[in-house]
Design a protein around this motif. Structure first.
Motif, PDB file in Angstrom:
ATOM      1  N   LEU A   1       0.891  -1.200  -0.015  1.00 54.29           N
ATOM      2  CA  LEU A   1      -0.173  -0.139   0.107  1.00 54.29           C
ATOM      3  C   LEU A   1       0.794   1.535  -0.083  1.00 54.29           C
ATOM      4  CD1 LEU A   1      -2.662  -1.086   2.580  1.00 54.29           C
ATOM      5  CD2 LEU A   1      -3.097  -1.128   0.039  1.00 54.29           C
ATOM      6  N   MET A   2       1.818   1.315   0.824  1.00 49.92           N
ATOM      7  CA  MET A   2       2.668   2.507   0.856  1.00 49.92           C
ATOM      8  C   MET A   2       3.555   2.803  -0.338  1.00 49.92           C
ATOM      9  SD  MET A   2       5.290   1.235   3.817  1.00 49.92           S
ATOM     10  CE  MET A   2       7.050   1.704   3.035  1.00 49.92           C
ATOM     11  N   HIS A   3       3.791   1.449  -0.819  1.00 47.48           N
ATOM     12  CA  HIS A   3       4.805   1.549  -2.097  1.00 47.48           C
ATOM     13  C   HIS A   3       3.883   2.158  -3.464  1.00 47.48           C
ATOM     14  CE1 HIS A   3       8.266   0.918  -4.578  1.00 47.48           C
ATOM     15  NE2 HIS A   3       7.726   0.182  -5.442  1.00 47.48           N
ATOM     16  N   VAL A   4       2.789   1.470  -3.426  1.00 46.83           N
ATOM     17  CA  VAL A   4       1.962   1.970  -4.562  1.00 46.83           C
ATOM     18  C   VAL A   4       1.391   3.417  -4.441  1.00 46.83           C
ATOM     19  CG1 VAL A   4      -0.208   1.485  -5.906  1.00 46.83           C
ATOM     20  CG2 VAL A   4       1.111  -0.290  -5.294  1.00 46.83           C
ATOM     21  N   ALA A   5       1.069   3.839  -3.206  1.00 43.92           N
ATOM     22  CA  ALA A   5       0.556   5.147  -2.848  1.00 43.92           C
ATOM     23  C   ALA A   5       1.723   5.991  -3.191  1.00 43.92           C
ATOM     24  CB  ALA A   5       0.204   5.131  -1.251  1.00 43.92           C
ATOM     25  N   ALA A   6       2.960   5.985  -2.797  1.00 44.46           N
ATOM     26  CA  ALA A   6       4.038   6.871  -3.164  1.00 44.46           C
ATOM     27  C   ALA A   6       4.142   7.072  -4.611  1.00 44.46           C
ATOM     28  CB  ALA A   6       5.320   6.309  -2.234  1.00 44.46           C
ATOM     29  N   ALA A   7       4.193   5.837  -5.385  1.00 46.81           N
ATOM     30  CA  ALA A   7       4.369   5.834  -6.780  1.00 46.81           C
ATOM     31  C   ALA A   7       3.303   6.620  -7.365  1.00 46.81           C
ATOM     32  CB  ALA A   7       4.408   4.388  -7.305  1.00 46.81           C
ATOM     33  N   ALA A   8       2.167   6.596  -6.928  1.00 47.31           N
ATOM     34  CA  ALA A   8       0.853   7.318  -7.389  1.00 47.31           C
ATOM     35  C   ALA A   8       1.070   8.819  -7.421  1.00 47.31           C
ATOM     36  CB  ALA A   8      -0.374   6.715  -6.755  1.00 47.31           C
ATOM     37  N   ARG A   9       1.616   9.171  -6.041  1.00 50.29           N
ATOM     38  CA  ARG A   9       1.782  10.489  -5.930  1.00 50.29           C
ATOM     39  C   ARG A   9       2.597  10.978  -6.772  1.00 50.29           C
ATOM     40  NH1 ARG A   9       1.115   8.872  -0.465  1.00 50.29           N
ATOM     41  NH2 ARG A   9       3.488   8.817  -0.129  1.00 50.29           N
ATOM     42  N   LYS A  10       3.718  10.259  -7.023  1.00 52.54           N
ATOM     43  CA  LYS A  10       4.914  10.635  -7.865  1.00 52.54           C
ATOM     44  C   LYS A  10       4.449  10.973  -9.172  1.00 52.54           C
ATOM     45  CE  LYS A  10       9.678   9.413  -9.216  1.00 52.54           C
ATOM     46  NZ  LYS A  10      10.624   8.636  -8.978  1.00 52.54           N
ATOM     47  N   ARG A  11       3.622  10.115  -9.525  1.00 52.00           N
ATOM     48  CA  ARG A  11       3.034  10.314 -10.882  1.00 52.00           C
ATOM     49  C   ARG A  11       1.918  11.089 -11.046  1.00 52.00           C
ATOM     50  NH1 ARG A  11       2.417   4.355 -13.975  1.00 52.00           N
ATOM     51  NH2 ARG A  11       0.743   4.982 -15.749  1.00 52.00           N
ATOM     52  N   HIS A  12       1.365  11.841  -9.951  1.00 44.99           N
ATOM     53  CA  HIS A  12       0.132  12.594 -10.051  1.00 44.99           C
ATOM     54  C   HIS A  12      -1.100  12.103 -10.366  1.00 44.99           C
ATOM     55  CE1 HIS A  12       3.141  15.818  -8.987  1.00 44.99           C
ATOM     56  NE2 HIS A  12       3.814  15.785 -10.042  1.00 44.99           N
ATOM     57  N   MET A  13      -1.102  10.576  -9.925  1.00 46.43           N
ATOM     58  CA  MET A  13      -2.267   9.865 -10.148  1.00 46.43           C
ATOM     59  C   MET A  13      -3.546   9.886  -9.476  1.00 46.43           C
ATOM     60  SD  MET A  13      -1.935   6.061 -11.133  1.00 46.43           S
ATOM     61  CE  MET A  13      -3.350   4.808 -11.842  1.00 46.43           C
ATOM     62  N   ASN A  14      -4.587  10.227  -9.690  1.00 47.06           N
ATOM     63  CA  ASN A  14      -5.651  10.320  -8.826  1.00 47.06           C
ATOM     64  C   ASN A  14      -6.224   9.315  -8.344  1.00 47.06           C
ATOM     65  OD1 ASN A  14      -7.901  11.335  -7.368  1.00 47.06           O
ATOM     66  ND2 ASN A  14      -9.071  11.858  -8.957  1.00 47.06           N
ATOM     67  N   LEU A  15      -5.690   8.485  -7.281  1.00 46.79           N
ATOM     68  CA  LEU A  15      -5.894   6.803  -6.907  1.00 46.79           C
ATOM     69  C   LEU A  15      -5.988   6.875  -5.260  1.00 46.79           C
ATOM     70  CD1 LEU A  15      -6.117   4.136  -8.003  1.00 46.79           C
ATOM     71  CD2 LEU A  15      -3.654   3.949  -7.603  1.00 46.79           C
ATOM     72  N   ARG A  16      -6.978   6.176  -4.955  1.00 51.97           N
ATOM     73  CA  ARG A  16      -7.054   6.031  -3.636  1.00 51.97           C
ATOM     74  C   ARG A  16      -6.452   4.733  -3.330  1.00 51.97           C
ATOM     75  NH1 ARG A  16     -12.023   4.826   0.538  1.00 51.97           N
ATOM     76  NH2 ARG A  16     -10.696   4.660   2.659  1.00 51.97           N
ATOM     77  N   VAL A  17      -5.611   4.711  -2.320  1.00 53.46           N
ATOM     78  CA  VAL A  17      -5.001   3.275  -2.107  1.00 53.46           C
ATOM     79  C   VAL A  17      -5.482   3.046  -0.740  1.00 53.46           C
ATOM     80  CG1 VAL A  17      -2.893   1.986  -1.856  1.00 53.46           C
ATOM     81  CG2 VAL A  17      -2.835   3.848  -3.566  1.00 53.46           C
ATOM     82  N   ALA A  18      -6.092   1.737  -0.416  1.00 53.42           N
ATOM     83  CA  ALA A  18      -6.772   1.550   0.872  1.00 53.42           C
ATOM     84  C   ALA A  18      -6.518  -0.073   1.254  1.00 53.42           C
ATOM     85  CB  ALA A  18      -8.110   1.994   0.946  1.00 53.42           C
ATOM     86  N   HIS A  19      -6.502  -0.057   2.517  1.00 55.08           N
ATOM     87  CA  HIS A  19      -6.121  -1.560   2.991  1.00 55.08           C
ATOM     88  C   HIS A  19      -7.705  -2.051   2.780  1.00 55.08           C
ATOM     89  CE1 HIS A  19      -5.660  -4.918   5.866  1.00 55.08           C
ATOM     90  NE2 HIS A  19      -4.430  -4.736   5.818  1.00 55.08           N
ATOM     91  N   VAL A  20      -7.721  -3.274   2.679  1.00 59.10           N
ATOM     92  CA  VAL A  20      -9.244  -3.978   2.737  1.00 59.10           C
ATOM     93  C   VAL A  20      -9.916  -3.800   4.179  1.00 59.10           C
ATOM     94  CG1 VAL A  20     -10.280  -6.337   2.945  1.00 59.10           C
ATOM     95  CG2 VAL A  20      -8.464  -5.827   1.180  1.00 59.10           C
ATOM     96  N   LEU A  21      -9.100  -3.672   5.184  1.00 55.73           N
ATOM     97  CA  LEU A  21      -9.962  -3.214   6.530  1.00 55.73           C
ATOM     98  C   LEU A  21     -10.439  -1.967   6.628  1.00 55.73           C
ATOM     99  CD1 LEU A  21      -7.506  -4.808   8.797  1.00 55.73           C
ATOM    100  CD2 LEU A  21      -9.347  -6.024   8.032  1.00 55.73           C
ATOM    101  N   GLU A  22      -9.957  -1.115   5.811  1.00 51.51           N
ATOM    102  CA  GLU A  22     -10.273   0.392   5.774  1.00 51.51           C
ATOM    103  C   GLU A  22     -11.716   0.259   5.037  1.00 51.51           C
ATOM    104  OE1 GLU A  22      -7.362   3.589   4.739  1.00 51.51           O
ATOM    105  OE2 GLU A  22      -6.135   1.807   4.445  1.00 51.51           O
ATOM    106  N   LEU A  23     -11.897  -0.363   3.831  1.00 55.51           N
ATOM    107  CA  LEU A  23     -13.122  -0.502   3.087  1.00 55.51           C
ATOM    108  C   LEU A  23     -14.138  -0.945   3.875  1.00 55.51           C
ATOM    109  CD1 LEU A  23     -11.459  -1.085  -0.248  1.00 55.51           C
ATOM    110  CD2 LEU A  23     -12.196   1.109   0.543  1.00 55.51           C
ATOM    111  N   VAL A  24     -13.858  -2.103   4.612  1.00 56.77           N
ATOM    112  CA  VAL A  24     -14.745  -3.018   5.311  1.00 56.77           C
ATOM    113  C   VAL A  24     -15.163  -2.035   6.386  1.00 56.77           C
ATOM    114  CG1 VAL A  24     -15.308  -4.771   6.994  1.00 56.77           C
ATOM    115  CG2 VAL A  24     -13.887  -5.194   5.023  1.00 56.77           C
ATOM    116  N   ALA A  25     -14.440  -1.467   7.062  1.00 53.43           N
ATOM    117  CA  ALA A  25     -14.822  -0.303   8.338  1.00 53.43           C
ATOM    118  C   ALA A  25     -15.668   0.674   7.948  1.00 53.43           C
ATOM    119  CB  ALA A  25     -13.352   0.292   8.958  1.00 53.43           C
TER     120      ALA A  25
END
Length: 689
Positions: free
Chosen positions: A661-685
């Motif tokens: 999650l942290m690696h993909v999120a950092a890459a998405a920020r670097k790419r200025h990509m509008n992408l939410r990166v979330a743990h499965v548990l966050e979405l369940v909660a």
């Protein structure tokens, strides 16, 4: 003299910066994987793998007996066996055989030796040796010929020129950049070499003890000409190629073409038992027309006996050299086999090289392994390559950067102070992972409900970098009626240290975890799948003593959440507007824990629509300390992952592993990509009733 880290790093960076190479690698690797998967649609891979592994291990148990039987059978039909303890002895034997064969040539005529592709020949560096003796050595496999003419080494076990495009091949052969023109030129340029050759040298995919037969598996037909036209045929192969019976050879043939090239069967399979004509036929016969009068099998040890005697590495001797592990390997696709190996490349090359050529030739390529387990998953004999690679990594060189990080990681109090101080500044660099300003240990609210006890093991990454996964787990457990606890002495399971080759440090961190959790109550649930696998499955290999009373209570959050939702569907409001979620399989969840449908089912039960991400690289590129040591390689894998996510059209990607999650999120920020990166548990909660 061992290669310096700086020189090796420059080689890796050149590979990453070469657009032609990158295009060739992605096209070849994804194509080979796709064809391999299609080939196994009509054949049970798991059943075939279990059968072949059993046969190969049984053959290893009988190697001395099989060697004696093969020698006896081959000599009975006019062939001869030569045993070589190492590369130097093998070269000398072959050199002498070639010299003897050329002794009748007219004075001044240069001897021609044709060769079929052979990794054993590469292993002993045969070509330059024979060339120093004044012989013309001609590789007849199209890929090997390109490699020979460009004065490089094979970049893949079965596809030696996989790093070259057809445009590169056209430049090598000075022809038009079409497959037809390249093949036509190869045929025309090699035809006279086949006829003029005095010696033909091949390898062997198998050597059958009960009949004295060697088996060659090829696609170009050059093996037929190399082994039948010259008067002398020499086959060079390792002792590991010995099999007991024809049935054993057939079992290899069921798996080798499918695994290597995605074919049910290759174009040619040569079964050769001894020379094709007797040596006493009158010498007036035209040389080369009537087939070899001599057949010599040079059987090579060169570290194999040592490998066979080692309980950790013994399984590597079952390898059938299909190259599937390279095809599945994400960093291999990023940098090519010229960086990811020495002479033998790919994951199996990292295991074999220290035995054949010394540890110093493999310790830098070894660091490029991301420990994703894709190689073992696809291996047709289920070799535990990731574990074997780590064993070599223990003895290899460690970078200053890696040693510094591990030095901090082994001291939790020091790590706490440094990470708290660095947290406000980590957000300033968009392409790097962010430290949480408030770690999970500062946010956790131990439940006051009078329910069944449950303990959270957050993992160091959830605690310090992705605390919202821990908060989500706490909310879900509390909503389900658990009394949640969080022992503050917990820190790290030890996986980051162990994956860096520091087993002792990994074991110490694992045992610290045991001490911190020993007095906890109830189930111990972690939102980090890799930490669950590390603590419950891997730690014993590092030397950790462990405690069964703690280990038996560990649960990964995916299966824990699935059980909650299946037994208590009212825990969530699944009737909310459905949202499409792209799901990323973390390497450990998928390949170590075997969880594929489970996380998807959790999301579906919580009211989401799950979309699979198309495969490009098998891995996001995090790999713990791998992303610190090789940030550009890790970034390339993350770029491929983001490309694949973009194809789904989803605005949210989920996984159950904080490192991903942290690696993909950092890459998405670097790419200025509008992408939410979330743990499965966050979405369940977020869908709790």
């Amino acid at each position: 003299m061992p290669e310096t880290r700086g020189h090796f790093s420059r080689r890796v960076n050149r590979a990453l910066d070469d657009p032609s190479l990158q295009q060739a690698l992605v096209h070849a690797m994804t194509g080979l994987r796709a064809r391999r998967n299609a080939a196994f649609e009509s054949f049970d891979f798991e059943k075939g793998r279990a059968d072949l592994k059993r046969r190969r291990q049984a053959n290893l148990d009988r190697l001395p007996e099989l060697l004696e039987q093969f020698t006896s059978r081959l000599e009975a039909v006019g062939g001869k066996v030569h045993l070589a303890k190492d590369a130097a002895e093998a070269r000398e034997i072959i050199g002498q055989l070639c010299w003897n064969a050329g002794s009748s040539l007219p004075r001044g005529m240069r001897m021609v030796v044709t060769k079929v592709k052979s990794m054993a020949g590469e292993e002993i560096e045969l070509n330059p040796y024979l060339e120093r003796l004044g012989m013309e050595v001609v590789e007849t496999d199209l890929g090997e010929r390109m490699v020979q003419l460009t004065h490089t080494h094979p970049s893949h076990l079965i596809a030696p020129a996989i790093h070259l495009t057809k445009e590169d091949a056209a430049n090598v052969f000075d022809t038009e950049p079409t497959v037809e023109a390249i093949q036509r030129h190869a045929r025309e340029s090699l035809r006279k070499k086949f006829i003029d050759a005095t010696v033909g040298i091949s390898g062997a995919n198998m050597a059958i003890a009960e009949t004295g037969t060697i088996v060659l598996v090829t696609n170009e037909g050059n093996a037929d000409l190399t082994t039948t036209l010259p008067p002398v045929h020499i086959a060079l192969f390792g002792i590991d190629k010995l099999v007991a019976t024809l049935d054993d050879a057939v079992a290899v043939l069921r798996m080798l073409p499918r695994s290597g090239t995605g074919q049910v069967m290759t174009s040619y399979v040569n079964w050769i038992t001894g020379p094709s004509r007797s040596a006493d036929i009158e010498q007036s016969l035209t040389i080369g027309v009537h087939g070899p009068s001599e057949m010599h099998c040079v059987i090579l040890d060169n570290g194999r006996e040592k490998m066979l005697a080692d309980p950790i590495f013994r399984d590597a001797m079952t390898c059938i050299r299909c190259g599937a592990c390279s095809n599945a390997c994400p960093p291999f696709m990023a940098v090519s086999g010229h960086q990811f190996g020495y002479i033998y490349n790919g994951p199996i090359g990292l295991v074999l090289t220290p035995f054949h050529h010394g540890l110093d030739k493999a310790d830098l390529p070894n660091t490029l392994c991301v420990q994703c387990n894709a190689c073992q998953e696809i291996c047709p004999v289920d070799i535990p390559l990731p574990r074997q690679i780590l064993e070599h990594r223990r003895a290899g060189r460690k970078s200053l950067r890696k040693r510094a990080v591990l030095g901090v990681w082994e001291r939790p109090k020091l790590a706490d102070r440094l990470m708290r101080a660095a947290a406000p500044f980590s957000a300033l660099a968009p392409g790097t992972p962010r430290l949480a300003r408030s770690p999970f240990r500062d946010q956790v609210q131990t439940s006051g409900v009078d329910g069944e006890p449950l303990t959270i093991f957050a993992s160091c990454l959830v605690d310090r970098m992705w605390p919202r996964a821990g908060v989500a787990l706490e909310r879900i457990a509390s909503a389900a009626g658990f009394k949640v606890g969080f022992p503050k002495e917990q820190w790290c399971c030890g996986l980051i240290a162990a994956n860096a080759g520091e087993f002792k440090a990994g074991a110490a961190l694992s045992e610290q975890t045991t001490v911190a959790l020993r007095d906890s109550k109830g189930l111990i649930v972690t939102p980090s799948a890799s930490c669950f696998g590390a603590y419950t499955m891997d730690a014993a290999d590092w030397g950790a003593v462990g405690d069964e009373s703690v280990r038996s209570r560990f649960r990964d959050s995916t299966r824990f959440a699935l059980q909650l939702l299946e037994t208590n569907p009212n825990l969530v409001d699944s009737g909310r507007m459905s949202l499409k979620i792209a799901y990323h399989d973390s390497c450990q969840t998928l390949r170590q824990l075997g969880l594929k449908s489970e996380p998807r089912r959790v999301l579906e039960l919580a009211g989401y629509e799950v979309v699979d991400i198309p495969d490009i690289a098998n891995c996001c590129g995090f790999g713990g300390s791998f992303s610190l040591e090789w940030p550009r390689v890790a970034d390339r894998l993350a770029e491929w992952k983001l490309d694949a996510i973009a194809k789904t059209g989803c605005a949210v990607v989920a996984s159950d592993n904080p490192g991903c999650l942290m690696h993909v999120a950092a890459a998405a920020r670097k790419r200025h990509m509008n992408l939410r990166v979330a743990h499965v548990l966050e979405l369940v909660a977020e869908h709790l009733a």
